[in-house]
Design an enzyme around this catalytic site. Sequence first.
Site, PDB file in Angstrom:
ATOM      1  N   GLY A  67       0.834  -1.204   0.000  1.00  0.00           N
ATOM      2  CA  GLY A  67       0.000   0.000   0.000  1.00  0.00           C
ATOM      3  C   GLY A  67       0.864   1.247   0.000  1.00  0.00           C
ATOM      4  O   GLY A  67       0.450   2.328   0.458  1.00  0.00           O
ATOM      5  N   ASP A 124       2.588  -2.252  -4.365  1.00  0.00           N
ATOM      6  CA  ASP A 124       1.252  -1.665  -4.578  1.00  0.00           C
ATOM      7  C   ASP A 124       0.761  -2.056  -5.972  1.00  0.00           C
ATOM      8  O   ASP A 124       1.510  -2.660  -6.752  1.00  0.00           O
ATOM      9  CB  ASP A 124       1.305  -0.126  -4.432  1.00  0.00           C
ATOM     10  N   ASP A 159      -0.949  -7.315  -7.588  1.00  0.00           N
ATOM     11  CA  ASP A 159      -2.327  -7.269  -7.101  1.00  0.00           C
ATOM     12  C   ASP A 159      -2.481  -8.270  -5.950  1.00  0.00           C
ATOM     13  O   ASP A 159      -2.512  -9.486  -6.176  1.00  0.00           O
ATOM     14  CB  ASP A 159      -3.280  -7.615  -8.251  1.00  0.00           C
ATOM     15  N   LEU A 160      -2.592  -7.754  -4.739  1.00  0.00           N
ATOM     16  CA  LEU A 160      -2.658  -8.625  -3.564  1.00  0.00           C
ATOM     17  C   LEU A 160      -4.043  -9.248  -3.371  1.00  0.00           C
ATOM     18  O   LEU A 160      -4.255  -9.984  -2.408  1.00  0.00           O
ATOM     19  CB  LEU A 160      -2.227  -7.851  -2.314  1.00  0.00           C
ATOM     20  N   TYR A 199     -15.790  -5.305   5.517  1.00  0.00           N
ATOM     21  CA  TYR A 199     -14.624  -4.518   5.944  1.00  0.00           C
ATOM     22  C   TYR A 199     -14.304  -4.803   7.419  1.00  0.00           C
ATOM     23  O   TYR A 199     -13.166  -5.126   7.763  1.00  0.00           O
ATOM     24  CB  TYR A 199     -14.883  -3.023   5.730  1.00  0.00           C
TER      25      TYR A 199
HETATM   26  N1  LIG Z   1      -7.780   6.209   6.228  1.00  0.00           N
HETATM   27  C1  LIG Z   1      -8.420   5.762   7.294  1.00  0.00           C
HETATM   28  O1  LIG Z   1      -9.199   6.502   7.895  1.00  0.00           O
HETATM   29  C2  LIG Z   1      -8.217   4.347   7.753  1.00  0.00           C
HETATM   30  C3  LIG Z   1      -8.798   3.980   8.955  1.00  0.00           C
HETATM   31  C4  LIG Z   1      -8.614   2.688   9.434  1.00  0.00           C
HETATM   32  C5  LIG Z   1      -7.858   1.786   8.726  1.00  0.00           C
HETATM   33  N2  LIG Z   1      -7.311   2.162   7.523  1.00  0.00           N
HETATM   34  C6  LIG Z   1      -6.516   1.154   6.818  1.00  0.00           C
HETATM   35  O2  LIG Z   1      -5.255   1.689   6.502  1.00  0.00           O
HETATM   36  C7  LIG Z   1      -4.741   1.067   5.344  1.00  0.00           C
HETATM   37  C8  LIG Z   1      -4.269   2.141   4.375  1.00  0.00           C
HETATM   38  O3  LIG Z   1      -5.387   2.915   4.003  1.00  0.00           O
HETATM   39  P1  LIG Z   1      -5.277   4.415   3.470  1.00  0.00           P
HETATM   40  O4  LIG Z   1      -6.292   5.184   4.188  1.00  0.00           O
HETATM   41  O5  LIG Z   1      -3.876   4.842   3.460  1.00  0.00           O
HETATM   42  O6  LIG Z   1      -5.861   4.177   1.997  1.00  0.00           O
HETATM   43  P2  LIG Z   1      -5.345   4.594   0.554  1.00  0.00           P
HETATM   44  O7  LIG Z   1      -6.492   4.280  -0.342  1.00  0.00           O
HETATM   45  O8  LIG Z   1      -4.770   5.949   0.560  1.00  0.00           O
HETATM   46  O9  LIG Z   1      -4.156   3.542   0.279  1.00  0.00           O
HETATM   47  C9  LIG Z   1      -4.397   2.175   0.113  1.00  0.00           C
HETATM   48  C10 LIG Z   1      -3.351   1.618  -0.831  1.00  0.00           C
HETATM   49  O10 LIG Z   1      -3.573   0.208  -0.959  1.00  0.00           O
HETATM   50  C11 LIG Z   1      -3.385  -0.143  -2.313  1.00  0.00           C
HETATM   51  N3  LIG Z   1      -4.123  -1.344  -2.679  1.00  0.00           N
HETATM   52  C12 LIG Z   1      -5.471  -1.505  -2.691  1.00  0.00           C
HETATM   53  N4  LIG Z   1      -5.796  -2.709  -3.192  1.00  0.00           N
HETATM   54  C13 LIG Z   1      -4.632  -3.332  -3.502  1.00  0.00           C
HETATM   55  C14 LIG Z   1      -4.309  -4.595  -4.079  1.00  0.00           C
HETATM   56  N5  LIG Z   1      -5.264  -5.456  -4.479  1.00  0.00           N
HETATM   57  N6  LIG Z   1      -2.999  -4.927  -4.252  1.00  0.00           N
HETATM   58  C15 LIG Z   1      -2.022  -4.031  -3.908  1.00  0.00           C
HETATM   59  N7  LIG Z   1      -2.267  -2.830  -3.366  1.00  0.00           N
HETATM   60  C16 LIG Z   1      -3.556  -2.467  -3.171  1.00  0.00           C
HETATM   61  C17 LIG Z   1      -3.935   1.068  -3.088  1.00  0.00           C
HETATM   62  O11 LIG Z   1      -3.475   1.085  -4.435  1.00  0.00           O
HETATM   63  C18 LIG Z   1      -3.443   2.228  -2.244  1.00  0.00           C
HETATM   64  O12 LIG Z   1      -2.187   2.713  -2.685  1.00  0.00           O
HETATM   65  C19 LIG Z   1      -5.859   0.187   4.801  1.00  0.00           C
HETATM   66  O13 LIG Z   1      -5.622  -1.153   5.153  1.00  0.00           O
HETATM   67  C20 LIG Z   1      -7.093   0.723   5.490  1.00  0.00           C
HETATM   68  O14 LIG Z   1      -8.094  -0.260   5.628  1.00  0.00           O
HETATM   69  C21 LIG Z   1      -7.460   3.419   7.034  1.00  0.00           C
END
Ligand SMILES: NC(=O)c1ccc[n+]([C@@H]2O[C@H](COP(=O)([O-])OP(=O)(O)OC[C@H]3O[C@@H](n4cnc5c(N)ncnc54)[C@H](O)[C@@H]3O)[C@@H](O)[C@H]2O)c1
Length: 266
Positions: free
Chosen positions: A19, A43, A52-53, A160
């Site tokens: 990510g 990513d 693609d994870l 989720y």
């Molecule tokens: N932002 C929030 O408020 C929040 C709150 C709780 C938990 N989270 C968790 O934090 C983590 C990061 O989230 P974020 O807010 O930075 O989101 P974001 O959307 O900014 O980043 C997520 C990244 O994951 C990558 N990704 C998605 N699917 C993928 C796949 N199949 N293979 C490879 N990469 C993949 C995306 O391309 C992206 O770069 C996530 O696991 C999310 O569930 C976020």
Amino acid sequence: VDPVPPTIDDRQRTYVVSGSASGIGRATVDYLEAAGGRVIGVDLHDADVCADLSTATGRTQAVEDVRGLVRDGVIDGVVSCAGASAAASSRLILAVNFFGATALLDGLRNSMNPAGNAGAVAVASASTHHPVDHRLVRQCLQAGEDAVLGGTAVSGAEAYVASKVALVRWVRANAPSEAWAGRGLSLNAVSPALVQTPMMEQGMASEENRERLLARYPMVLHGIAEPGAVASLIGYLVGGENSHVTGQNIYVDGGSEAVVRGDVRW
Ligand SMILES: NC(=O)c1ccc[n+]([C@@H]2O[C@H](COP(=O)([O-])OP(=O)(O)OC[C@H]3O[C@@H](n4cnc5c(N)ncnc54)[C@H](O)[C@@H]3O)[C@@H](O)[C@H]2O)c1
């Protein structure tokens, strides 16, 4: 009792962050690099390893490509941050957030340095202390991926929370094992509440959703977080100073879990 903390060697540490192209993952890369580490980002795009994870082949490729990039053959920290939001299909959410995360952590475990306080972190979510579909969580942990993804008819929001609760339970179950603690490797989860990232902005797109999320996560300390607030905790957990924190799910949530659950459960 030995009062001297374990020595952190001055060899450059190598980390893997999934990510890495956005949000919390991107901030974690910045944090670890600023601390002198070398980071291999994984990513879908804009990464050292594009994979693609959500698929079995993508995960295998990710693990192989990462191993190929680790010059001295040793990884000091793995951070599973890639995630699909509650707006995605329940199938994709479970595939990335649980099966993709655990496959990456498991797949890279044998390449991790058994010395030097190496560790792994799974980014979960503060949603884990809200009600969850326990049946779906058990299925994730016990049934094969095909069985779970083929048979689920839950909403994205339910998938989720279940994906993240299953992830934390997987961390709790595995951290004390011979494969992790027995090899000197820590394994923890961090659970953010609302963090200013593209994922959160998507979740708050409507005024109604915004109100609902702010009520669900009462972040009494400093409000909505910047990604760096999560990155610095992850950085501590994998950065070499952490000798004894393992098996924990640490909330980075401005106090919202304490407000919602109170002083009785933690
Ligand atoms: N932002 C929030 O408020 C929040 C709150 C709780 C938990 N989270 C968790 O934090 C983590 C990061 O989230 P974020 O807010 O930075 O989101 P974001 O959307 O900014 O980043 C997520 C990244 O994951 C990558 N990704 C998605 N699917 C993928 C796949 N199949 N293979 C490879 N990469 C993949 C995306 O391309 C992206 O770069 C996530 O696991 C999310 O569930 C976020």
